[in-house]
Design a protein around this motif. Structure first.
Motif, PDB file in Angstrom:
ATOM      1  N   UNK A   1      23.390  73.707  21.151  1.00  0.00           N
ATOM      2  CA  UNK A   1      24.407  73.779  22.199  1.00  0.00           C
ATOM      3  C   UNK A   1      25.374  72.621  22.034  1.00  0.00           C
ATOM      4  N   UNK A   2      26.673  72.925  22.103  1.00  0.00           N
ATOM      5  CA  UNK A   2      27.706  71.879  22.016  1.00  0.00           C
ATOM      6  C   UNK A   2      28.406  71.751  23.355  1.00  0.00           C
ATOM      7  N   UNK A   3      28.518  70.514  23.847  1.00  0.00           N
ATOM      8  CA  UNK A   3      29.154  70.261  25.138  1.00  0.00           C
ATOM      9  C   UNK A   3      30.664  70.315  25.006  1.00  0.00           C
ATOM     10  N   UNK A   4      31.317  71.009  25.940  1.00  0.00           N
ATOM     11  CA  UNK A   4      32.778  71.063  25.993  1.00  0.00           C
ATOM     12  C   UNK A   4      33.294  70.172  27.118  1.00  0.00           C
ATOM     13  N   UNK A   5      32.644  70.204  28.265  1.00  0.00           N
ATOM     14  CA  UNK A   5      33.079  69.379  29.385  1.00  0.00           C
ATOM     15  C   UNK A   5      32.382  69.816  30.661  1.00  0.00           C
ATOM     16  N   UNK A   6      32.762  69.172  31.762  1.00  0.00           N
ATOM     17  CA  UNK A   6      32.232  69.537  33.069  1.00  0.00           C
ATOM     18  C   UNK A   6      33.161  70.547  33.727  1.00  0.00           C
ATOM     19  N   UNK A   7      32.567  71.512  34.459  1.00  0.00           N
ATOM     20  CA  UNK A   7      33.390  72.471  35.187  1.00  0.00           C
ATOM     21  C   UNK A   7      34.341  71.733  36.121  1.00  0.00           C
ATOM     22  N   UNK A   8      33.848  70.685  36.785  1.00  0.00           N
ATOM     23  CA  UNK A   8      34.681  69.943  37.722  1.00  0.00           C
ATOM     24  C   UNK A   8      35.453  68.821  37.044  1.00  0.00           C
ATOM     25  N   UNK A   9      35.248  68.626  35.746  1.00  0.00           N
ATOM     26  CA  UNK A   9      35.972  67.590  35.019  1.00  0.00           C
ATOM     27  C   UNK A   9      36.928  68.255  34.042  1.00  0.00           C
ATOM     28  N   UNK A  10      37.738  69.126  34.585  1.00  0.00           N
ATOM     29  CA  UNK A  10      38.704  69.867  33.800  1.00  0.00           C
ATOM     30  C   UNK A  10      40.091  69.651  34.405  1.00  0.00           C
ATOM     31  N   UNK A  11      41.092  69.679  33.558  1.00  0.00           N
ATOM     32  CA  UNK A  11      42.480  69.674  34.012  1.00  0.00           C
ATOM     33  C   UNK A  11      43.012  71.090  33.808  1.00  0.00           C
ATOM     34  N   UNK A  12      43.544  71.664  34.879  1.00  0.00           N
ATOM     35  CA  UNK A  12      44.084  73.018  34.797  1.00  0.00           C
ATOM     36  C   UNK A  12      45.604  72.932  34.779  1.00  0.00           C
ATOM     37  N   UNK A  13      46.155  72.883  33.585  1.00  0.00           N
ATOM     38  CA  UNK A  13      47.606  72.725  33.407  1.00  0.00           C
ATOM     39  C   UNK A  13      48.218  74.091  33.109  1.00  0.00           C
ATOM     40  N   UNK A  14      48.997  74.570  34.069  1.00  0.00           N
ATOM     41  CA  UNK A  14      49.543  75.907  33.889  1.00  0.00           C
ATOM     42  C   UNK A  14      48.413  76.904  33.795  1.00  0.00           C
ATOM     43  N   UNK A  15      48.381  77.684  32.751  1.00  0.00           N
ATOM     44  CA  UNK A  15      47.314  78.660  32.553  1.00  0.00           C
ATOM     45  C   UNK A  15      46.217  78.170  31.641  1.00  0.00           C
ATOM     46  N   UNK A  16      46.247  76.884  31.296  1.00  0.00           N
ATOM     47  CA  UNK A  16      45.283  76.357  30.331  1.00  0.00           C
ATOM     48  C   UNK A  16      44.254  75.463  31.014  1.00  0.00           C
ATOM     49  N   UNK A  17      42.980  75.596  30.598  1.00  0.00           N
ATOM     50  CA  UNK A  17      41.910  74.703  31.046  1.00  0.00           C
ATOM     51  C   UNK A  17      41.668  73.659  29.968  1.00  0.00           C
ATOM     52  N   UNK A  18      41.715  72.387  30.355  1.00  0.00           N
ATOM     53  CA  UNK A  18      41.588  71.285  29.404  1.00  0.00           C
ATOM     54  C   UNK A  18      40.361  70.466  29.781  1.00  0.00           C
ATOM     55  N   UNK A  19      39.412  70.351  28.879  1.00  0.00           N
ATOM     56  CA  UNK A  19      38.217  69.550  29.127  1.00  0.00           C
ATOM     57  C   UNK A  19      38.554  68.076  28.954  1.00  0.00           C
ATOM     58  N   UNK A  20      38.332  67.296  29.996  1.00  0.00           N
ATOM     59  CA  UNK A  20      38.619  65.860  29.928  1.00  0.00           C
ATOM     60  C   UNK A  20      37.866  65.201  28.780  1.00  0.00           C
ATOM     61  N   UNK A  21      36.618  65.629  28.566  1.00  0.00           N
ATOM     62  CA  UNK A  21      35.788  65.017  27.523  1.00  0.00           C
ATOM     63  C   UNK A  21      36.414  65.176  26.147  1.00  0.00           C
ATOM     64  N   UNK A  22      37.053  66.314  25.900  1.00  0.00           N
ATOM     65  CA  UNK A  22      37.667  66.550  24.597  1.00  0.00           C
ATOM     66  C   UNK A  22      38.826  65.585  24.365  1.00  0.00           C
ATOM     67  N   UNK A  23      39.657  65.402  25.386  1.00  0.00           N
ATOM     68  CA  UNK A  23      40.801  64.497  25.255  1.00  0.00           C
ATOM     69  C   UNK A  23      40.327  63.056  25.133  1.00  0.00           C
ATOM     70  N   UNK A  24      39.305  62.693  25.902  1.00  0.00           N
ATOM     71  CA  UNK A  24      38.759  61.340  25.830  1.00  0.00           C
ATOM     72  C   UNK A  24      38.211  61.040  24.446  1.00  0.00           C
ATOM     73  N   UNK A  25      37.538  62.003  23.850  1.00  0.00           N
ATOM     74  CA  UNK A  25      36.966  61.801  22.514  1.00  0.00           C
ATOM     75  C   UNK A  25      38.058  61.509  21.493  1.00  0.00           C
ATOM     76  N   UNK A  26      39.183  62.212  21.612  1.00  0.00           N
ATOM     77  CA  UNK A  26      40.296  61.985  20.686  1.00  0.00           C
ATOM     78  C   UNK A  26      40.915  60.617  20.921  1.00  0.00           C
ATOM     79  N   UNK A  27      41.148  60.257  22.165  1.00  0.00           N
ATOM     80  CA  UNK A  27      41.747  58.961  22.473  1.00  0.00           C
ATOM     81  C   UNK A  27      40.880  57.820  21.958  1.00  0.00           C
ATOM     82  N   UNK A  28      39.559  57.958  22.088  1.00  0.00           N
ATOM     83  CA  UNK A  28      38.666  56.862  21.723  1.00  0.00           C
ATOM     84  C   UNK A  28      38.443  56.735  20.216  1.00  0.00           C
ATOM     85  N   UNK A  29      38.980  57.683  19.449  1.00  0.00           N
ATOM     86  CA  UNK A  29      38.974  57.506  17.995  1.00  0.00           C
ATOM     87  C   UNK A  29      40.015  56.486  17.549  1.00  0.00           C
ATOM     88  N   UNK A  30      40.950  56.193  18.400  1.00  0.00           N
ATOM     89  CA  UNK A  30      42.029  55.253  18.108  1.00  0.00           C
ATOM     90  C   UNK A  30      41.476  53.831  18.149  1.00  0.00           C
TER      91      UNK A  30
END
Length: 811
Positions: free
Chosen positions: A408-437
Motif C-alpha cells: 500500500x502506498x500513502x497518497x495523503x489524508x482525506x482531511x489533508x487535501x487541497x481542493x483547487x477547482x476540480x482537482x484534489x491535491x494531497x498535501x503530503x505529495x506537495x510537501x515531499x517535493x518541497x522537502x527534496x529542495x
C-alpha cells in the motif's frame, strides 16, 4: 555499525499467534521473574532492572489503593516529561486496576481542563513545575475540586508491599484512555485494552526480530504512543529501553552512539530533519541494525540507509489500531518505493471508495482495516466511534493506492487535501517535493481560501541555515517544485517560518500552525495572483512587484531598487490589477504600497519614454488605471513612502487614503519644468490635500522633504525606516475592526468617481496640447542634453538625490 544479529525473542512466523501474556501487568511480572537483574529502563545516566521496576510499581499500586482510594476502572492521569516516573506510574495504575490517562506535559489551562473533565481522572501524578497549574485548574473548576495531585518527587510508595495487589485483570480490561493529537476539534480518547498493548508489543517484536541483546531508544514524549509501545516491546523481548529527554536532530545520533542503541523508531519530519544535519565521519560509527519509521521520505530513503548503515523500514498504524502494515526487514526492494508494507497476520486491509466499495489496484481510495489490536472505541464519543468503526472496519481517513504486489502506498489524508477547482491535491505529495529542495528543512501545505478556485495551495516552509527568507528564495523553491508537480499542485503562497508547532508524535500540527499564522502572521509571498488575460499578456518579463500578506494586509512593494523602482506601462497595469484583486476586501483588510531601497519610485522608466501622443496617452492611462483601482477599493490603501517619490510615483501616493513617511521621504514633481502636464487626477487630489501649496509644488517643482510634507498635509506621519511598513499595517488593522462599515466610509470620504474622471479628461487635454505645441519634446531633449548627450540616457541611471536634472522621471 552492528554486524551481529541476535536471536529474536519472537520469530516472524509467530507474529499471528497470541502473545505469551494476556495483560501488560502479567507481562511485567513474567519478565521480572525470568530476567530480574537485566536492565529495563535507562534515563540519562541511571537505569533500573526489570525486578526493580516490578517492585516499585507494586508498591505504588498499593499506595494508590490505600491512600488515594483508587478502585477498578478509576482514571489516573500522568502529566510528566520524559522521566522514569512516567512508565512507573503507568504500570502502577494498571496494577491497581485503574485506567491510565496520559497528559501532554506542555498542556496549558484550557487543554488540561478539558482532558481532566473528559476523562474523569481522580488522581494526577505530576512534578513540581506543573503542580501549580494543576492546582489552579482544580480550584477553578467545581467538578475537579476532589482531584488528588501527587508530586512524583515523593510518591509515598515506600513501605508498601513489593508484590502486586490482587486486582483481577484480563485481556479486554481497559488500560489506557489515549488521547489523540486533536487535529480536528478537541482530542478524542481511544479506549485501549491490555490485549491491545501486549499484542502490539508482540507483533512489533516479530516484525523487528529484536532480542535480549538489543538496546532500544526513543526520544518522543512519553505521553504519546511511541515510548509506550517501545516500553512494551522492551518487556516482550527482554531488552533495555533508553529514553531521551526530547528529540534533537543535531544530537540524536551522538546519543545513539553513546548508548550503543541497535533499534529506534522515528516518524513525521524526524527522518528529514536527521538527514538535513551535516554529514559526519562518525555517521557509520553506530550499532544500529534496524530503524522503523512511519513515513520514510521516498527520495532520501536509500541515502538514509547508506549514511547510517542500517535498513529503515516502514511500519503503519494508528492510535486506534496499533500496527496494521509493515515492510519486511530483508526486502531491499521496498527502499524508495513509497510502500507502507503488507498487512500483519492479525489484520485485514481494504482500499475503498466513498461508498465503501473496493477500488481496483492502482486507484486511490480510503484505507480501512480490521483485526487485532484495535481500540474499543472513543471514550464518551459513541457517534465518533460509529463513524470510524463500521461493521468491524476502522476507517483510517488515509488515502492510499494498492500496489500490484499487495503493498500500500500513502497518497495523503482525506482531511489533508487541497481542493483547487476540480482537482484534489494531497498535501503530503506537495510537501515531499518541497522537502527534496536543499534549501528546505521542512514544510507544511495547507488550503488557503480562494474566491476563484475555492482553495489555493499554501506552503509554510522552514529554510536551511543561511538561506535568505526573501521573495527570490520563494520563487526558486516554487520553480523547482513546478518541474516535478502538475501545474495545479504548485503552491501559490509561501510563508517562511522559523519552526513548526508539533504534536507529541513530532508531526506538524496544522491546526496550531494556522492558529499561529492567524494570530502572528509572518511574511507571505504570493507567487501568482489571479490576473486577466490582458494583464497577463502585458506583464513584464521580470516582475518588479512583490506581493506579501502581513496580518491580513497586502503589502505591495516595487522591487527595482537599482533603478529607483522606475515604472513602465506593464508594471503599472500589473500594480493596478493586484490592487483591484485585493481591493475587494474578500481576502485582506487593506493594502500598503511601498518601495524597496531608497526610493518609493522615480516615476517613468526612461526605457519607455513616449515617442508619440498615442504612447503619451497610454502612459497616462496606465497611471489613471492605478488611481481608478485605488479609489475603487473597499479597503484602506496606505502609501508607505520609504524615500524619493518623483512625478507619476508621487502622484500615485495622492490617491491613497494616507501617506506615512520616514525622515528620508521626499516628494518631487518636475513636470512643469519639463513641459509635461500633471496626471493621475493630481489636479483634483493634490489640491484636496495641500490646497494653496499645490500651485507651488507643480509650478515651482521644489523638492519637499519629510518635515515640510508633514506640515502641509502631504504626509500624515513620520516614523523610523524600520517601522514604516509595520506602522502602515498597524494603521490599517486599527481602521478595519470587525463589523465596522469601513467600505461605506471610504466611499463617502474619497473623491467621487465622476470627479476623478473629469480630472482625467482635463489632464488628457492638457497633455495633448503640450505634445502638439512641441513643449513636451523640447523638455525631453533638454533633459537628455543635460545628461551630456543628445541620445536617450542609459536605462535606470541612478540620479543624484539633489540634482533636479538627474531623476529618471519623465511624466
Amino acid at each position: 555499525m552492528a554486524s551481529h544479529r541476535p536471536r529474536p525473542a519472537v520469530r516472524q512466523e509467530q507474529m499471528g499467534e497470541d502473545p505469551s501474556s494476556a495483560t501488560l501487568t502479567g507481562l511485567l511480572s513474567e519478565r521480572a521473574r525470568r530476567s530480574p537483574d537485566r536492565e529495563f529502563l535507562r534515563f540519562g545516566d541511571r537505569s533500573w532492572t526489570f525486578a526493580e521496576i516490578d517492585a516499585w510499581t507494586s508498591r505504588l499500586a498499593h499506595r494508590l489503593i490505600a491512600v488515594d482510594g483508587i478502585q477498578t476502572g478509576d482514571r489516573v492521569a500522568i502529566m510528566l516529561p520524559n522521566v522514569v516516573h512516567w512508565p512507573v506510574v503507568w504500570l502502577s495504575a494498571l496494577k491497581a486496576g485503574a485506567v491510565a490517562v496520559p497528559v501532554n506535559s506542555s498542556y496549558k489551562r484550557a487543554d488540561l481542563t478539558f482532558l481532566l473533565r473528559d476523562s474523569g481522572a481522580r488522581v494526577v501524578f505530576t512534578d513540581h513545575e506543573r503542580a501549580g497549574l494543576l492546582k489552579e485548574v482544580a480550584s477553578a473548576e467545581a467538578d475537579l475540586t476532589d482531584l488528588r495531585i501527587v508530586d512524583v518527587a515523593a510518591d509515598g510508595s515506600a513501605g508498601f508491599p513489593a508484590t502486586a495487589p490482587p486486582v483481577p485483570a484480563g485481556a479486554e480490561t481497559l488500560a489506557n484512555l489515549q488521547y489523540t493529537s486533536g487535529t480536528t476539534g478537541f482530542p478524542k480518547a481511544c479506549m485501549l485494552t491490555h490485549d491491545y498493548w501486549v499484542r502490539l508489543g508482540w507483533t512489533c517484536a516479530a516484525v523487528t526480530g529484536l532480542g535480549p541483546e538489543d538496546v532500544l531508544l526513543t526520544a518522543q514524549p512519553f505521553s504519546y504512543m511511541d515510548p509506550q509501545w517501545n516500553t512494551v516491546l522492551a518487556l516482550t523481548v527482554g531488552a533495555p529501553l533508553v529514553v531521551l529527554p526530547r528529540f534533537s536532530a543535531s544530537g540524536f545520533f551522538a546519543d545513539v552512539r553513546r548508548h550503543r542503541a541497535t533499534f529506534f523508531y522515528v516518524l513525521g519530519s524526524m527522518p528529514t530533519l536527521l538527514f538535513k544535519q551535516p554529514p559526519s565521519p562518525d555517521d557509520l560509527d553506530n550499532q544500529v541494525r534496524l530503524v522503523l519509521c512511519s513515513g520514510v521520505p521516498v527520495k532520501i530513503h536509500a541515502e538514509l540507509e547508506r549514511r547510517w548503515g542500517a535498513p529503515w523500514r516502514e511500519i503503519y498504524g494508528m492510535t486506534e489500531s496499533g500496527v496494521d502494515l509493515s515492510s519486511p526487514v530483508d526486502d531491499a526492494s521496498v527502499v524508495g518505493s513509497g510502500s507502507l508494507g503488507l498487512p500483519v497476520p492479525t489484520k485485514r486491509v481494504r482500499v475503498v471508495d466513498p461508498q465503501g466499495a473496493d477500488v481496483a489496484d492502482g486507484e486511490t481510495g480510503e484505507l480501512i482495516v480490521s483485526g487485532k489490536p484495535m481500540m474499543l472505541g472513543y471514550w464518551n464519543r459513541p457517534e465518533d466511534t460509529a463513524r470510524v468503526l463500521r461493521d468491524g472496519w476502522l476507517h483510517t481517513g488515509d488515502v492510499v493506492v494498492r500496489r500490484p504486489d499487495g503493498g500500500v502506498r500513502l497518497v495523503g489524508r482525506i482531511k489533508d487535501m487541497v481542493r483547487r477547482g476540480g482537482e484534489n491535491i494531497a498535501s503530503a505529495e506537495v510537501e515531499a517535493v518541497l522537502e527534496r529542495d536543499d534549501a528546505v528543512v521542512a514544510s507544511a501545505v495547507v488550503a488557503e481560501p480562494d474566491e476563484t478556485f475555492g482553495e489555493e495551495v499554501k506552503a509554510f516552509v522552514q529554510l536551511a541555515a543561511g538561506v535568505p527568507a526573501d521573495r527570490t528564495t520563494a520563487g526558486r523553491i516554487i520553480d523547482r517544485a513546478g518541474r516535478q508537480l502538475a501545474r495545479f499542485k504548485v503552491p501559490r503562497y509561501i510563508e517562511f517560518v522559523a519552526d513548526f508547532p508539533r504534536t507529541p508524535s513530532e508531526r506538524v500540527s496544522k491546526p496550531a500552525l494556522k492558529e499561529r499564522a492567524a494570530a502572528e502572521p509572518g511574511v507571505t509571498y504570493d507567487l501568482g495572483p489571479r490576473r486577466s488575460t490582458a494583464d497577463t499578456a502585458a506583464a513584464p518579463p521580470t516582475d518588479f512587484l512583490d506581493v506579501r500578506i502581513v496580518r491580513e494586509v497586502a503589502v505591495l512593494t516595487l522591487r527595482r531598487p537599482e533603478k529607483l523602482n522606475a515604472l513602465d506601462v506593464p508594471t503599472r497595469l500589473r500594480l493596478a490589477s493586484v490592487v483591484r484583486e485585493y481591493g475587494t476586501g474578500d481576502h485582506v483588510r487593506g493594502i500598503v504600497l511601498t518601495g524597496e531601497g531608497r526610493a518609493f519610485s522615480s516615476g517613468e522608466d526612461l526605457r519607455s519614454v513616449p515617442a508619440s501622443y498615442d504612447e503619451v496617452r497610454a502612459a497616462f492611462e496606465s497611471f489613471h488605471d492605478i488611481t481608478r483601482a485605488v479609489v475603487g477599493t473597499r479597503v484602506p490603501v496606505i502609501a508607505a513612502v520609504n524615500g524619493l517619490a518623483v512625478g507619476g510615483a508621487s502622484e500615485i501616493t495622492l490617491c491613497c487614503d494616507a501617506r506615512i513617511g520616514t525622515p528620508a521621504t521626499e516628494f518631487y514633481q518636475p513636470e512643469n519644468g519639463r513641459g509635461i502636464t500633471i496626471s493621475n487626477a493630481s489636479s483634483l487630489l493634490l489640491t484636496r490635500l495641500v490646497r494653496n501649496h499645490a500651485m507651488r509644488m507643480v509650478l515651482g517643482s521644489p523638492r519637499i522633504g519629510a518635515e515640510e510634507a508633514l506640515r502641509i498635509g502631504l504626509l500624515d506621519e513620520i516614523v523610523p525606516p524600520d517601522e514604516l511598513v509595520r506602522r502602515a499595517v498597524d494603521l490599517i488593522v486599527e481602521w478595519t475592526p470587525e463589523s465596522i462599515t469601513t467600505a461605506l466610509h471610504l466611499a463617502l470620504l474619497r473623491p467621487r468617481p465622476d470627479e476623478i474622471e473629469q480630472a482625467f479628461a482635463q489632464e488628457d487635454i492638457a497633455a495633448r496640447t503640450a505634445w502638439e505645441s512641441g513643449v513636451f519634446s523640447a523638455g525631453i531633449n533638454g533633459f537628455w542634453a543635460s545628461k551630456g548627450s543628445g541620445a536617450q540616457p542609459p536605462v535606470g541611471t541612478d540620479p543624484a538625490p539633489h540634482d533636479t536634472n538627474d531623476t529618471g522621471d519623465l511624466t
